[in-house]
Every structure is written in C-alpha cells, then in structure tokens.
Scaffold this motif. Structure first.
Motif, PDB file in Angstrom:
ATOM      1  N   THR A 197       0.990  -1.227  -0.172  1.00 46.38           N
ATOM      2  CA  THR A 197      -0.192   0.047   0.001  1.00 46.38           C
ATOM      3  C   THR A 197       0.939   1.289   0.175  1.00 46.38           C
ATOM      4  O   THR A 197       1.866   1.223   0.599  1.00 46.38           O
ATOM      5  N   LEU A 277       2.917  -2.413   4.235  1.00 46.47           N
ATOM      6  CA  LEU A 277       1.708  -1.152   4.233  1.00 46.47           C
ATOM      7  C   LEU A 277       2.680  -0.146   4.583  1.00 46.47           C
ATOM      8  O   LEU A 277       2.908   0.423   5.611  1.00 46.47           O
ATOM      9  N   ALA A 278       3.038   0.556   3.377  1.00 50.54           N
ATOM     10  CA  ALA A 278       3.761   1.857   3.438  1.00 50.54           C
ATOM     11  C   ALA A 278       2.690   3.201   3.106  1.00 50.54           C
ATOM     12  O   ALA A 278       3.366   4.077   3.049  1.00 50.54           O
ATOM     13  N   ALA A 279       1.604   2.803   3.314  1.00 50.83           N
ATOM     14  CA  ALA A 279       0.706   4.027   2.904  1.00 50.83           C
ATOM     15  C   ALA A 279       0.437   4.941   4.331  1.00 50.83           C
ATOM     16  O   ALA A 279       0.491   4.279   5.323  1.00 50.83           O
ATOM     17  N   VAL A 281      -2.061   6.102   5.569  1.00 50.11           N
ATOM     18  CA  VAL A 281      -3.525   5.955   5.807  1.00 50.11           C
ATOM     19  C   VAL A 281      -4.102   7.378   6.620  1.00 50.11           C
ATOM     20  O   VAL A 281      -3.552   7.323   7.866  1.00 50.11           O
ATOM     21  N   ALA A 282      -5.024   8.020   6.215  1.00 52.16           N
ATOM     22  CA  ALA A 282      -5.661   8.915   6.970  1.00 52.16           C
ATOM     23  C   ALA A 282      -6.179   8.116   8.249  1.00 52.16           C
ATOM     24  O   ALA A 282      -6.897   7.157   8.050  1.00 52.16           O
ATOM     25  N   ASP A 283      -6.041   8.818   9.466  1.00 53.12           N
ATOM     26  CA  ASP A 283      -6.677   8.093  10.738  1.00 53.12           C
ATOM     27  C   ASP A 283      -8.190   8.189  11.185  1.00 53.12           C
ATOM     28  O   ASP A 283      -8.823   7.510  11.472  1.00 53.12           O
ATOM     29  N   THR A 308     -10.912   5.765  10.790  1.00 52.34           N
ATOM     30  CA  THR A 308     -10.994   4.996   9.578  1.00 52.34           C
ATOM     31  C   THR A 308     -10.733   3.668   9.939  1.00 52.34           C
ATOM     32  O   THR A 308      -9.967   3.490  10.922  1.00 52.34           O
ATOM     33  N   PRO A 309     -11.022   2.534   9.111  1.00 48.74           N
ATOM     34  CA  PRO A 309     -10.414   1.260   9.513  1.00 48.74           C
ATOM     35  C   PRO A 309      -9.023   1.237   9.434  1.00 48.74           C
ATOM     36  O   PRO A 309      -8.299   1.768   8.630  1.00 48.74           O
ATOM     37  N   ASP A 310      -8.445   0.409  10.442  1.00 41.53           N
ATOM     38  CA  ASP A 310      -6.997   0.200  10.667  1.00 41.53           C
ATOM     39  C   ASP A 310      -6.724  -0.959   9.687  1.00 41.53           C
ATOM     40  O   ASP A 310      -6.970  -2.059  10.024  1.00 41.53           O
ATOM     41  N   ALA A 312      -3.757  -2.048   8.568  1.00 43.16           N
ATOM     42  CA  ALA A 312      -2.716  -2.916   9.314  1.00 43.16           C
ATOM     43  C   ALA A 312      -3.300  -3.988  10.243  1.00 43.16           C
ATOM     44  O   ALA A 312      -3.022  -5.335  10.058  1.00 43.16           O
ATOM     45  N   GLY A 327       4.786  -3.065   8.440  1.00 41.69           N
ATOM     46  CA  GLY A 327       4.321  -1.953   8.567  1.00 41.69           C
ATOM     47  C   GLY A 327       5.386  -0.714   8.653  1.00 41.69           C
ATOM     48  O   GLY A 327       6.363  -1.201   8.535  1.00 41.69           O
ATOM     49  N   LYS A 342       3.056  -0.959  18.088  1.00 41.75           N
ATOM     50  CA  LYS A 342       2.348  -1.057  16.910  1.00 41.75           C
ATOM     51  C   LYS A 342       2.455  -2.431  16.378  1.00 41.75           C
ATOM     52  O   LYS A 342       1.734  -2.965  15.834  1.00 41.75           O
ATOM     53  N   LYS A 346      -0.862  -4.574  15.863  1.00 41.88           N
ATOM     54  CA  LYS A 346      -1.293  -4.843  14.574  1.00 41.88           C
ATOM     55  C   LYS A 346      -0.662  -6.234  14.134  1.00 41.88           C
ATOM     56  O   LYS A 346      -0.796  -6.462  12.987  1.00 41.88           O
TER      57      LYS A 346
HETATM   58  O1  C5P Z   1      -0.811   3.611  13.628  1.00 44.82           O
HETATM   59  P1  C5P Z   1      -0.064   4.137  12.554  1.00 44.82           P
HETATM   60  O2  C5P Z   1      -0.780   5.074  11.504  1.00 44.82           O
HETATM   61  O3  C5P Z   1       1.154   5.001  12.822  1.00 44.82           O
HETATM   62  O4  C5P Z   1       0.722   3.193  11.867  1.00 44.82           O
HETATM   63  C1  C5P Z   1       1.502   2.823  10.707  1.00 44.82           C
HETATM   64  C2  C5P Z   1       1.323   1.655   9.954  1.00 44.82           C
HETATM   65  O5  C5P Z   1      -0.237   1.245   9.825  1.00 44.82           O
HETATM   66  C3  C5P Z   1       1.451   1.843   8.496  1.00 44.82           C
HETATM   67  O6  C5P Z   1       2.063   0.640   8.162  1.00 44.82           O
HETATM   68  C4  C5P Z   1       0.462   2.114   7.918  1.00 44.82           C
HETATM   69  O7  C5P Z   1       0.393   1.848   6.436  1.00 44.82           O
HETATM   70  C5  C5P Z   1      -0.703   1.299   8.628  1.00 44.82           C
HETATM   71  N1  C5P Z   1      -1.992   1.887   8.697  1.00 44.82           N
HETATM   72  C6  C5P Z   1      -3.240   1.223   8.168  1.00 44.82           C
HETATM   73  N2  C5P Z   1      -4.307   1.521   8.192  1.00 44.82           N
HETATM   74  C7  C5P Z   1      -4.705   2.682   9.025  1.00 44.82           C
HETATM   75  C8  C5P Z   1      -3.492   3.496   9.807  1.00 44.82           C
HETATM   76  C9  C5P Z   1      -2.132   2.877   9.393  1.00 44.82           C
HETATM   77  O8  C5P Z   1      -2.657   0.377   7.226  1.00 44.82           O
HETATM   78  N3  C5P Z   1      -5.851   3.123   9.067  1.00 44.82           N
END
Ligand code: C5P
Length: 403
Positions: A197, A277-279, A281-283, A308-310, A312, A327, A342, A346
């Motif tokens: 991602t 998971l390098a995205a 993602v908006a929390d 938003t859904p997590d 990871a 992650g 984390k 996760k």
């Molecule tokens: O909790 P945080 O956002 O810092 O965690 C970072 C890791 O979790 C990253 O690998 C990010 O891509 C992933 N992530 C995710 N979905 C989210 C938030 C973060 O996959 N909603």
C-alpha cells in the motif's frame, strides 16, 4: 569477475556507437557472454556484422526475420540476461524508456526485462543538460535503472561539456562493481506475491474538499519497483498521487479513501505472501460528507471526525502463519516504544521506522533513513539513501530473515 556473466548490450544511434565494438572486445576479454540488440538507427553508425563477429553471437535488430517470419523474443532476451547494459544510450532511447514507448526490439526488451538495467548516456552537452532529459534520467533512476555518469569532455559537435559516453574501459569497471554488488544467486523473493500500500488517502468533506496528508507515495512505489526487479509479483494499492511513472510490470489498484484502500487490501491479501503497508492512511475521516460544496458564509464549521478502518490491524488479524506483514511508522517521539507497540497491536512481523528528526527522511523526499525493528525489539539502522536503495534494503532484509 565477469566470467560467465550474461550481458545483453543495447546499442543505439549515437556517434559513440563505434565504441560499442571496443566495449564488446573488453567484455569478452573478461570472459563475459555478450549478446547485442541494436536499434535500427544504430545500424547507421556501426554494422551489425561488426558487432556479431566481436560478440560471437547473432545481433538482434528487428523483432522478426523478414524472410522466415521467425520471431525473436524480447522476453527470452530479457530472461537470458544478468544485466541489460545500454551503451551508448541516446536521448531518444532514454526518453522512450522513461515513458514506456516501445517502438523497437531494444525497447520491448527493456520493458519486459526482469534483470537490472544500466545505461551509459551519450549525447550533445545541451541535450544532456535539457531539463526534459534530466527529468527522464530521474524517472529511470527512481525505477532502479543505474545511470552511469557522463564525463566532461570533447563532443562530436566540437562543443565541450557533459554528455559524452563513459569510456569502454570505465564501463567495464562499472560492470565489475555492478556484479560485486549483485552476486548471482536465485533470490528467494522471486515468484513471491507482494502486496504494497502506498500514498496518502483523501477523506472527502464535500464534493471538492478533503482531509489528506503530505505522503508522495514514493517509498511504496520504489518498493513495488524493486520487488519486480527482484523477480517478485507486485500489487500496488496506491492512494491519490499525481505524476507518477510506474512500471507496467506492477499491478496497480488506484484508490482515494481509506475505506477504498481497506477494501482493496482485504480483497488482495488472501493471495499475497507478503504485505508491506507503506501508505500514510488517514486515521480519521469526516463523519458526514456534505452533498453540496460548503458555503463560506458561516461563522464556524465543525467537522466531526470518526476513525477510518485500520488496514494493518485487520490484515494482522487475518494473517496466516505463512504470510508476512510489514508496517511503517513515522514517529516524532518515543520512537522505539511506539514502534514496538504497533508491532504488537497490529500483529506485524517487522516495522520500518522513519524518523521525522532525520533531515531528508520521510514524506516527499527522494531519500529516506530507516531503522528496521522486529518483534523482539532487535534494531537495524541504515544510513540515508535514495528510496529505491531503501526499498532494496527492506526487501533484502525480508528475504534474509523471513523467506
Ligand atoms: O498507527 P500508525 O498509523 O502510525 O501505523 C502505521 C502503519 O499502519 C503503517 O504501516 C500504515 O500503512 C498502517 N495503517 C493502516 N491503516 C490505517 C492506519 C495505518 O494500514 N488506518
């Protein structure tokens, strides 16, 4: 050091093409195997016969034999090679490589080759200095192509400056260094299905506004590029970023919001061996999306945000013991402690930490500085490098420790 190495030499239509003859002799002296693909324009500068005799192999120019109709497979050529070396590489060929144009056998070979690619540019100094040329070289570098330095010197035009092809003797030294860096062994990553991602997500406020972040997607794109270069299959779920050039060998799924990225990731994860998971993602996202553009004549505007859904964490729950989950973390304080937390929350196998404290690391830059942290808290720190080199470090670590 070059003994038995399979070098596919691409020769393009530059006055420096005559130096390809000498280059082949030097490579053969080192007991490398050399096959040659020429562009049609290169034939105006040096004959295929010369290069065939020197390489002791037939020279490929056209995709088909015009008499027998036999097809010369660019895929086979690319698979045969340990490296594709294009020397001299003209502005036209480099431009086409950067933009996926494949109007000759050398370019179709380039697009389908899985081996590393090295280019030695050769052109007049003003062409070399043109911003479009430099941008094309940057695009190629970002995709992992090694661009050999063009030395200052006299050019065929009579001008002086950069743009000359590196001398054949120097190219041979570069090839030796290249093989020292890429010892030949079948990589364990080859054939693995890697899900990545990347990029930001945009969470709509109204039809024209969103909440987002500064992620450029460059780190995730570099990971996907490097993964296919190492022989893996890469699927890239990419958030909204502009002006990206992505190799056609990568399966790209474009998404906008965290919810869309989540759905795409859940769909792809079951057929993946590894997910990285390098995205960014908006929390949080706005709880409600205004149907119409919000007017500016309000005293205040309160936007309620919901999580938003997590992705990871959800993949961590679904992960089988054959799958690896990686992650990223970007921390501004208590880096190690937060990263470990984390990994645990996760269910990650390891985490790549980039610190905002390091100059040149993180969002938007072409460079990054990382520390890899595993479940047991072991840390491996790397120096500041280009994102494509960082991608290689992350995938090599994956290969050495987990595959
Ligand atoms: O909790 P945080 O956002 O810092 O965690 C970072 C890791 O979790 C990253 O690998 C990010 O891509 C992933 N992530 C995710 N979905 C989210 C938030 C973060 O996959 N909603």
């Amino acid at each position: 050091m070059l003994k038995g190495k399979k070098i596919l030499l691409g020769v393009t239509g530059s006055i420096a093409a005559y130096k390809a003859a000498h280059l082949i002799r030097l490579l053969r002296k080192e007991r490398a195997e050399v096959k040659v693909v020429m562009t049609p324009a290169a034939k105006d500068f040096i004959t295929p016969l010369t290069l065939a005799v020197l390489s002791d192999s037939r020279v490929y120019v056209e995709p088909f034999n015009p008499v027998t109709g036999k097809w010369y497979s660019h895929i086979d050529l690319g698979r045969w090679a340990d490296v594709l070396l294009i020397a001299p590489a003209t502005a036209a060929t480099l431009g086409k490589m950067a933009h996926g144009i494949s109007d000759n056998l050398l370019l179709t070979t380039y697009l389908s080759a899985r081996c590393p690619v090295v280019v030695a540019p050769a052109m007049d100094t003003d062409m070399f200095g043109h911003s479009s040329m430099q941008e094309n070289l940057d695009i190629l570098r970002q995709r992992g192509v090694q661009v050999l330095e063009s030395p200052e010197g006299e050019l065929a035009s009579g001008l002086k400056g950069k743009g000359r092809m590196l001398e054949p003797e120097e190219i041979v030294l570069e090839m030796k260094a290249f093989f020292a860096r890429h010892p030949k062994k079948k990589t364990k990553i080859a054939g693995k299905r890697i899900l990545i991602t990347a990029g930001p997500t945009h969470e709509a406020i109204d039809p024209v506004r969103y909440i987002g972040n500064l992620s450029s997607g460059k780190m995730g794109i570099a990971l996907a590029e490097k993964a296919v270069q190492m022989g893996a299959d890469a699927t890239l779920i990419l958030g909204p970023v502009d002006n990206v050039n992505i190799s056609p060998k990568i399966k790209v799924i474009r998404v906008t919001s965290a919810e869309e990225m989540y759905r795409a990731a859940l769909e792809e994860f079951p057929h993946s061996d590894v997910a990285i998971l390098a995205a960014a993602v908006a929390d949080f996202r706005p709880a409600e999306r205004f149907e119409q553009k919000v007017k500016s004549d309000r005293d205040e505007l309160v936007i309620r945000l919901v999580p938003t859904p997590d992705i990871a964490a959800e993949l961590g729950k679904r992960k089988t013991n054959k799958q690896i989950l990686v992650g990223f973390a970007l921390e501004t304080e208590n880096e190690l402690q937060n990263a470990m937390e984390k990994i645990r929350k996760k269910n990650l196998d390891y985490i790549v930490l980039n610190s905002l404290r390091d100059e040149g690391a993180g969002f938007g830059y072409d460079t990054n500085k990382i520390t890899i942290i595993d479940k047991s808290g072991n840390q491996k720190e790397y120096p500041l490098k280009s994102k494509i080199e960082v991608a290689e470090d992350i995938l090599k670590y994956l290969q050495e420790v987990y595959l």
